[in-house]
Design a protein around this motif. Structure first.
Motif, PDB file in Angstrom:
ATOM      1  N   THR A 140       0.842  -1.201   0.000  1.00 47.60           N
ATOM      2  CA  THR A 140       0.000   0.000   0.000  1.00 47.60           C
ATOM      3  C   THR A 140       0.876   1.248   0.000  1.00 47.60           C
ATOM      4  OG1 THR A 140      -1.586  -1.240   1.337  1.00 47.60           O
ATOM      5  CG2 THR A 140      -1.926   1.133   1.152  1.00 47.60           C
ATOM      6  N   GLY A 141       1.892   1.248   0.842  1.00 41.55           N
ATOM      7  CA  GLY A 141       2.811   2.382   0.876  1.00 41.55           C
ATOM      8  C   GLY A 141       3.543   2.570  -0.431  1.00 41.55           C
ATOM      9  N   ALA A 142       3.946   1.465  -1.064  1.00 43.02           N
ATOM     10  CA  ALA A 142       4.652   1.555  -2.353  1.00 43.02           C
ATOM     11  C   ALA A 142       3.752   2.146  -3.420  1.00 43.02           C
ATOM     12  CB  ALA A 142       5.150   0.170  -2.761  1.00 43.02           C
ATOM     13  N   ALA A 143       2.475   1.752  -3.416  1.00 43.58           N
ATOM     14  CA  ALA A 143       1.536   2.307  -4.393  1.00 43.58           C
ATOM     15  C   ALA A 143       1.344   3.801  -4.179  1.00 43.58           C
ATOM     16  CB  ALA A 143       0.193   1.578  -4.292  1.00 43.58           C
ATOM     17  N   LEU A 144       1.324   4.235  -2.947  1.00 45.81           N
ATOM     18  CA  LEU A 144       1.153   5.656  -2.646  1.00 45.81           C
ATOM     19  C   LEU A 144       2.385   6.457  -3.065  1.00 45.81           C
ATOM     20  CD1 LEU A 144      -0.358   8.002  -1.353  1.00 45.81           C
ATOM     21  CD2 LEU A 144       0.530   7.269   0.875  1.00 45.81           C
ATOM     22  N   VAL A 145       3.556   5.972  -2.707  1.00 49.22           N
ATOM     23  CA  VAL A 145       4.799   6.687  -3.029  1.00 49.22           C
ATOM     24  C   VAL A 145       4.994   6.822  -4.535  1.00 49.22           C
ATOM     25  CG1 VAL A 145       7.318   6.467  -2.945  1.00 49.22           C
ATOM     26  CG2 VAL A 145       5.959   6.125  -0.865  1.00 49.22           C
ATOM     27  N   SER A 146       4.617   5.791  -5.280  1.00 43.38           N
ATOM     28  CA  SER A 146       4.849   5.795  -6.721  1.00 43.38           C
ATOM     29  C   SER A 146       3.719   6.441  -7.519  1.00 43.38           C
ATOM     30  CB  SER A 146       5.054   4.357  -7.221  1.00 43.38           C
ATOM     31  OG  SER A 146       3.887   3.573  -6.980  1.00 43.38           O
ATOM     32  N   HIS A 147       2.639   6.875  -6.868  1.00 46.32           N
ATOM     33  CA  HIS A 147       1.515   7.448  -7.607  1.00 46.32           C
ATOM     34  C   HIS A 147       1.974   8.724  -8.335  1.00 46.32           C
ATOM     35  CE1 HIS A 147      -2.384   9.156  -8.590  1.00 46.32           C
ATOM     36  NE2 HIS A 147      -2.919   7.966  -8.316  1.00 46.32           N
ATOM     37  N   PRO A 148       1.666   8.857  -9.608  1.00 49.18           N
ATOM     38  CA  PRO A 148       2.183   9.995 -10.383  1.00 49.18           C
ATOM     39  C   PRO A 148       1.601  11.347 -10.003  1.00 49.18           C
ATOM     40  CG  PRO A 148       0.660   8.682 -11.710  1.00 49.18           C
ATOM     41  CD  PRO A 148       0.907   7.913 -10.459  1.00 49.18           C
ATOM     42  N   ASP A 149       0.469  11.382  -9.300  1.00 46.80           N
ATOM     43  CA  ASP A 149      -0.156  12.662  -8.980  1.00 46.80           C
ATOM     44  C   ASP A 149       0.161  13.126  -7.566  1.00 46.80           C
ATOM     45  OD1 ASP A 149      -1.595  14.878  -9.782  1.00 46.80           O
ATOM     46  OD2 ASP A 149      -3.508  14.085  -9.045  1.00 46.80           O
ATOM     47  N   VAL A 150       1.200  12.572  -6.956  1.00 45.50           N
ATOM     48  CA  VAL A 150       1.666  12.993  -5.640  1.00 45.50           C
ATOM     49  C   VAL A 150       2.806  13.985  -5.824  1.00 45.50           C
ATOM     50  CG1 VAL A 150       2.982  12.201  -3.644  1.00 45.50           C
ATOM     51  CG2 VAL A 150       0.915  10.984  -4.332  1.00 45.50           C
ATOM     52  N   ASN A 151       2.780  15.075  -5.075  1.00 41.44           N
ATOM     53  CA  ASN A 151       3.812  16.114  -5.209  1.00 41.44           C
ATOM     54  C   ASN A 151       4.909  16.024  -4.169  1.00 41.44           C
ATOM     55  OD1 ASN A 151       0.895  17.667  -5.791  1.00 41.44           O
ATOM     56  ND2 ASN A 151       2.445  17.923  -7.386  1.00 41.44           N
ATOM     57  N   LYS A 152       4.608  15.434  -3.033  1.00 39.87           N
ATOM     58  CA  LYS A 152       5.564  15.390  -1.930  1.00 39.87           C
ATOM     59  C   LYS A 152       5.454  14.054  -1.223  1.00 39.87           C
ATOM     60  CE  LYS A 152       8.003  16.778   1.782  1.00 39.87           C
ATOM     61  NZ  LYS A 152       8.116  15.482   2.438  1.00 39.87           N
ATOM     62  N   VAL A 153       6.599  13.447  -0.939  1.00 44.69           N
ATOM     63  CA  VAL A 153       6.643  12.188  -0.197  1.00 44.69           C
ATOM     64  C   VAL A 153       7.413  12.419   1.094  1.00 44.69           C
ATOM     65  CG1 VAL A 153       7.459   9.800  -0.173  1.00 44.69           C
ATOM     66  CG2 VAL A 153       6.513  10.773  -2.278  1.00 44.69           C
ATOM     67  N   ALA A 154       6.824  12.036   2.209  1.00 48.71           N
ATOM     68  CA  ALA A 154       7.493  12.094   3.511  1.00 48.71           C
ATOM     69  C   ALA A 154       7.451  10.698   4.115  1.00 48.71           C
ATOM     70  CB  ALA A 154       6.808  13.095   4.428  1.00 48.71           C
ATOM     71  N   PHE A 155       8.599  10.215   4.546  1.00 45.15           N
ATOM     72  CA  PHE A 155       8.678   8.860   5.088  1.00 45.15           C
ATOM     73  C   PHE A 155       9.499   8.856   6.353  1.00 45.15           C
ATOM     74  CE2 PHE A 155      11.179   4.893   5.442  1.00 45.15           C
ATOM     75  CZ  PHE A 155      10.153   3.981   5.628  1.00 45.15           C
ATOM     76  N   THR A 156       9.026   8.158   7.362  1.00 42.67           N
ATOM     77  CA  THR A 156       9.807   7.837   8.552  1.00 42.67           C
ATOM     78  C   THR A 156       9.775   6.327   8.723  1.00 42.67           C
ATOM     79  OG1 THR A 156       9.332   9.928   9.670  1.00 42.67           O
ATOM     80  CG2 THR A 156      10.011   8.097  11.049  1.00 42.67           C
ATOM     81  N   GLY A 157      10.962   5.736   8.856  1.00 44.20           N
ATOM     82  CA  GLY A 157      11.034   4.289   8.986  1.00 44.20           C
ATOM     83  C   GLY A 157      12.457   3.803   8.815  1.00 44.20           C
ATOM     84  N   SER A 158      12.592   2.577   8.357  1.00 47.94           N
ATOM     85  CA  SER A 158      13.907   1.952   8.255  1.00 47.94           C
ATOM     86  C   SER A 158      14.709   2.526   7.098  1.00 47.94           C
ATOM     87  CB  SER A 158      13.763   0.442   8.084  1.00 47.94           C
ATOM     88  OG  SER A 158      13.283   0.135   6.782  1.00 47.94           O
TER      89      SER A 158
END
Length: 501
Positions: A240-258
């Motif tokens: 689910t996270g991978a689909a969100l990060v790779s979505h073409p209509d997203v302008n900003k990605v913020a991630f906290t994790g490994s």
């Protein structure tokens, strides 16, 4: 505590008397917080465009209590179609939200902050049940900070032109935010509050093992009257996270994790025009000089590594002690660790709760065994662990060298590695001898030494005579494999603004 099994201390362990712990004629009576203060539904859907709905393919996943292994709730498992719907909702809501006067956006954020305060007891119990951390931490640390971040960024919403990012900074658009399980609500606040204050809309993906706090927050958004589509929450696993990060209509990605997942996200985003911030792993050094106040330093060491069971990216998991005071510090530390109470996270007396998942427990166990195999000396106080759930005792390794895995790899558990140094230069060299660069601590009575050493440490956050202290006005972030970008403070707005606007 009830339903316990004896945790035998490893070779070299000493009992409480040998550790120097004071006699304790009076024990702690159980003081459990009531779980009835929060109502957990048997199932929960995705929050998209202002309402809850099931996943398009009907898939679900179970949220388990780390302390008891019971199923708390069955939540929808979002797929690519659900992510696309959430992004479309966020995109549709963006024009109206971004054009609202800053004072209007601030009003919504203030309302959310007040609702978090009003419902903090519910949220604290829910967070403890879902995450496994002690209720004292969720009640006294996590929830006050969650509300404080929304209050703080509400104050910035109508002052963006004065934040130092140009006279007319503009929001980026849709922010995709992926958060971890160790501070579910706090990480949500770190990301959602500045994004909304800056005029962006959000699609948030909480951790697979701790989705309930984020879904409760969705109810708070409804209660606050937040316009539909401004905040969307899609629960699920890594796909689910991978689909969100790779979505073409997203302008900003913020991630906290490994760090490993952060690398994958960086590769996914590379070559696109998406903005990216990463807050990843750490192997923080806690440096104790020979003029440090020992009792105060010991409290800082305990808080630095056993807060939230050591499941903290900025944990002080490497203790560097000046050689001349090593024995004194270790004697005091063992005595203090012997008083820590491990058990039911809902008990207000508990210091160390449950490990979040069996996978994380296996990781901690494997690295602790590697430390023993490589020759480090392992010590844990005698303690009893509950029969059910996932638990690991507070553990200290001495005789650690910089080549040991426990000194190099992030354990993300209640395990402390102790090294020694003779000179300040050696302390700095050892502290910087890591692939990470997130946090460090300095313990000394000399202010000049604090300033001199702090300037030489390659860490994004350096605490002086304290550890693991957070404030919404202060930026947080790291270098190297600890990621890039800053969250918190005025700096936390920059990642959500087009400074060329």
């Amino acid at each position: 505590m009830t339903a316990k099994k004896k945790q035998h201390a490893p070779d070299g362990a000493v009992d409480r008397a040998d550790a120097g712990a004071p006699d304790a004629p009076f024990g702690y009576a159980p003081a459990p917080e009531s779980r009835s203060v929060v109502e957990i539904p048997s199932s929960q859907g995705l929050f998209i465009d202002g309402r809850f709905r099931e996943a398009a393919d009907g898939r679900t996943l179970k949220s388990l209590s780390p302390a008891s292994e019971e199923v708390l709730c069955e939540v929808s498992h979002g797929g690519a179609e659900d992510v696309a719907q959430a992004v479309r909702a966020a995109r549709a809501a963006f024009p109206a939200w971004s054009e609202l006067p800053g004072s209007r956006r601030a009003a919504y954020l203030f309302r959310i902050a007040r609702l978090i305060q009003e419902r903090s007891r519910e949220l604290a119990v829910l967070e403890t049940l879902d995450n496994g951390k002690p209720i004292r931490e969720t009640r006294d640390v996590d929830l006050p900070l969650v509300a404080a971040h929304f209050f703080y960024y509400a104050g910035w919403a109508d002052k963006l032109a004065h934040a130092g990012f140009g006279p007319n900074p503009r929001p980026l658009g849709v922010a995709a935010q992926v958060i971890p399980w160790n501070f579910p609500l706090l990480m949500l606040a770190w990301k959602v509050a500045p994004a909304l204050a800056a005029g962006n809309t959000v699609v948030l993906k909480p951790a697979e093992t701790t989705p309930l706090g984020a879904l409760f927050f969705a109810e708070i958004c409804q209660q606050a009257g937040l316009p539909a589509g401004v905040v969307n929450i899609v629960t699920g696993d890594g796909t689910t996270g991978a689909a969100l990060v790779s979505h073409p209509d997203v302008n900003k990605v913020a991630f906290t994790g490994s760090t490993a997942v952060g690398r994958e996200i960086a590769r996914t985003v590379a070559g696109t025009d998406k903005r990216l911030t990463l807050e990843l792993g750490g192997k923080g050094a806690n440096i104790v000089f020979d003029d440090a106040p020992i009792d105060q330093a010991v409290e800082g060491i305990v808080g630095g590594i056993w807060f939230n069971q050591g499941q903290v990216c900025c944990a002080g998991s490497r203790l560097l002690v000046q050689e001349s005071i090593h024995d004194e510090v270790m004697e005091a530390l063992r005595a203090r660790v012997a008083t820590l109470r491990v058990g039911d996270p809902l008990d207000k007396n508990t210091d160390i709760g449950a490990i979040n998942s069996p996978e994380q427990l296996a990781r901690i166990t494997e690295l602790a065994e590697a430390g023993e195999a490589e020759g480090a000396r392992r010590w844990s106080p005698p303690c009893e662990l509950p029969e059910k759930g996932w638990w690991f005792p507070p553990t200290v390794f001495t005789g650690v060298s910089q080549t040991h895995r426990i000194a190099r790899e992030e354990i993300f558990g209640p395990v402390l590695s102790v090294l020694t140094f003779r000179t300040a230069d050696e302390a700095v060299a050892k502290a910087n001898n890591t692939t990470y660069g997130l946090s460090a601590g300095i313990w000394t009575e000399k202010g000049s030494r604090i300033l001199e050493i702090a300037g030489r440490l390659r860490a994004g956050v350096v605490w002086a005579n304290t550890f693991n202290k957070f404030d919404p006005t202060s930026p947080f972030g790291g270098y190297r494999e600890s990621g890039y970008g800053r969250e918190g403070g005025r700096h936390g707005l920059e990642a959500y603004l087009d400074v060329q606007g």
